[in-house]
Design a protein around this motif. Structure first.
Motif, short mmCIF file in Angstrom:
data_model
loop_
_atom_site.label_atom_id
_atom_site.label_comp_id
_atom_site.label_asym_id
_atom_site.label_seq_id
_atom_site.Cartn_x
_atom_site.Cartn_y
_atom_site.Cartn_z
N ILE A 46 68.37 8.24 28.60
CA ILE A 46 67.49 7.76 27.53
C ILE A 46 67.64 8.83 26.16
CG2 ILE A 46 65.22 7.36 26.53
CD1 ILE A 46 64.70 6.44 29.51
N ALA A 47 67.88 9.99 26.52
CA ALA A 47 67.71 11.18 25.52
C ALA A 47 69.05 11.00 24.82
CB ALA A 47 67.41 12.50 26.16
N ASP A 48 70.14 11.00 25.66
CA ASP A 48 71.64 11.02 25.06
C ASP A 48 71.85 9.69 24.08
OD1 ASP A 48 72.37 13.29 26.44
OD2 ASP A 48 73.33 12.27 28.10
N THR A 49 71.39 8.40 24.71
CA THR A 49 71.71 7.36 23.83
C THR A 49 70.63 6.91 22.88
OG1 THR A 49 70.49 6.20 25.74
CG2 THR A 49 72.88 6.44 25.81
N ARG A 58 56.69 6.11 29.94
CA ARG A 58 56.57 4.71 30.00
C ARG A 58 57.99 4.27 29.92
NH1 ARG A 58 53.19 0.91 29.40
NH2 ARG A 58 51.24 2.54 29.00
N ARG A 59 58.85 4.92 28.86
CA ARG A 59 60.27 4.27 28.70
C ARG A 59 60.97 4.64 29.92
NH1 ARG A 59 64.00 2.05 28.76
NH2 ARG A 59 65.78 2.24 27.47
N GLY A 60 61.03 5.74 30.56
CA GLY A 60 61.53 6.05 31.80
C GLY A 60 61.38 5.20 32.91
N ALA A 61 60.02 4.75 32.97
CA ALA A 61 59.86 3.99 33.85
C ALA A 61 60.23 2.33 33.68
CB ALA A 61 58.01 3.85 33.89
N GLU A 62 60.38 2.19 32.62
CA GLU A 62 60.98 0.90 32.12
C GLU A 62 62.19 0.51 32.53
OE1 GLU A 62 62.08 -0.34 27.97
OE2 GLU A 62 59.90 -0.93 27.93
N LYS A 63 63.16 1.77 32.23
CA LYS A 63 64.67 1.88 32.46
C LYS A 63 64.62 1.76 34.04
CE LYS A 63 68.77 4.43 31.85
NZ LYS A 63 69.60 3.45 31.31
N GLY A 65 62.39 0.29 36.11
CA GLY A 65 62.19 -0.65 36.71
C GLY A 65 60.87 -0.65 37.73
N VAL A 66 59.97 0.46 37.38
CA VAL A 66 58.84 0.85 38.16
C VAL A 66 57.73 0.78 37.00
CG1 VAL A 66 60.24 1.88 39.99
CG2 VAL A 66 59.41 3.24 37.91
N SER A 67 56.47 1.13 37.43
CA SER A 67 55.34 1.36 36.58
C SER A 67 55.31 2.93 36.17
CB SER A 67 54.14 0.99 37.44
OG SER A 67 53.79 1.94 38.38
N PRO A 68 54.77 3.07 34.99
CA PRO A 68 54.42 4.65 34.71
C PRO A 68 53.77 5.44 35.81
CG PRO A 68 53.93 3.06 32.95
CD PRO A 68 54.24 2.29 33.91
N MET A 69 52.69 4.70 36.48
CA MET A 69 52.17 5.31 37.35
C MET A 69 52.90 6.10 38.66
SD MET A 69 49.10 6.08 36.34
CE MET A 69 48.57 6.64 37.75
#
Length: 264
Positions: A46-49, A58-63, A65-69
């Motif tokens: 994410i940081a690279d692109t 939240r963005r990491g969870a989206e990538k 495919g899981v929930s932020p929790m």
């Protein structure tokens, strides 16, 4: 820049345990959905692109495919994640080829770091007063110290030389990355920008080249040589060589070394 953009800003115990894999030990219960390694990999992508400002739990969870929790189950904060990301990227750096010439080794290490910053420009946006206390960061520092070990420097001088070279590489790499980013955003190369700017500048009497003869002469020579208003790679290699010249002079006891003593 927020506090979360500082490495070393997370809980020390948790962060160090994550860096060294202590929290990755097997545990009872259902098989974990993710690993810390998978989360860090996604965060770096994410940081690279998308840039470091786009990075969030939240963005990491989206990538992934899981929930932020779910992410918070493994990593409690963005600050912890930044330390893990930086240490992982330091793991891309490798031992330089064997050489009896410390200058060659230091140059190879510096070039390697230069390329690392250009692969991961977000690293230059982090404040690194406290580097991650992880295995790859320690290994990087060990390689750098080893390069100048037993060449005639004191321990404090070795530490200062490594810090000086690292600071130089980081600073020039930051300028290089920012210059490339400006070209992308503006749609103009440095030469195209100068070609558009020069005629306008020539219309202003106060900016007459005759008033600034050195700037005009040297700017023209540099532009003709590099094909750009600046040449970060040339500056990096030229400056690095001059720094190592100074270290060599210190080692050999040449003139101009007075005042190099470090305060106690």
């Amino acid at each position: 820049m927020t506090d979360a953009d500082h490495t070393g800003a997370g809980d020390p115990r948790r962060t160090i345990e994550l860096l060294w894999g202590v929290r990755e030990k097997p545990r009872r219960g259902p098989k974990p959905k993710l690993t810390v390694d998978e989360i860090v990999t996604a965060a770096i992508e994410i940081a690279d692109t998308e840039g470091i400002t786009s990075l969030s739990v939240r963005r990491g969870a989206e990538k992934l495919g899981v929930s932020p929790m779910t992410i918070y189950t493994y990593i409690h904060s963005r600050a912890e994640l930044l330390d893990l990301m930086m240490d992982r990227v330091h793991g891309e750096l490798t031992d330089p080829p064997a050489s009896h010439d410390w200058r060659v080794t230091m140059t190879v290490l510096a070039e390697d770091a230069w390329e690392m910053y250009h692969r991961h420009p977000w690293m230059l946006q982090l404040t690194t007063g406290r580097l991650p206390l992880g295995p790859h960061t320690f290994a990087k520092h060990e390689r750098e110290l080893k390069a100048v070990d037993a060449i005639g420097l004191t321990d404090l001088e070795m530490d200062a030389v490594v810090a000086m070279v690292n600071g130089f590489v980081q600073g020039i790499a930051r300028g290089s990355v920012e210059s490339a980013s400006l070209v992308r955003r503006s749609g103009l190369t440095d030469m195209e920008w100068w070609t558009a700017s020069a005629p306008v500048l020539a219309e202003i009497p106060e900016a007459d080249a005759g008033l600034f003869p050195l700037a005009a002469r040297i700017g023209q020579a540099a532009g003709e040589t590099h094909g750009a208003a600046s040449a970060p790679l040339h500056t990096f290699r030229f400056g690095l060589a001059r720094i190592l010249d100074g270290v060599e002079q210190l080692v050999t006891g040449g003139s101009g070394t007075s005042g190099t003593e470090l305060p106690s």
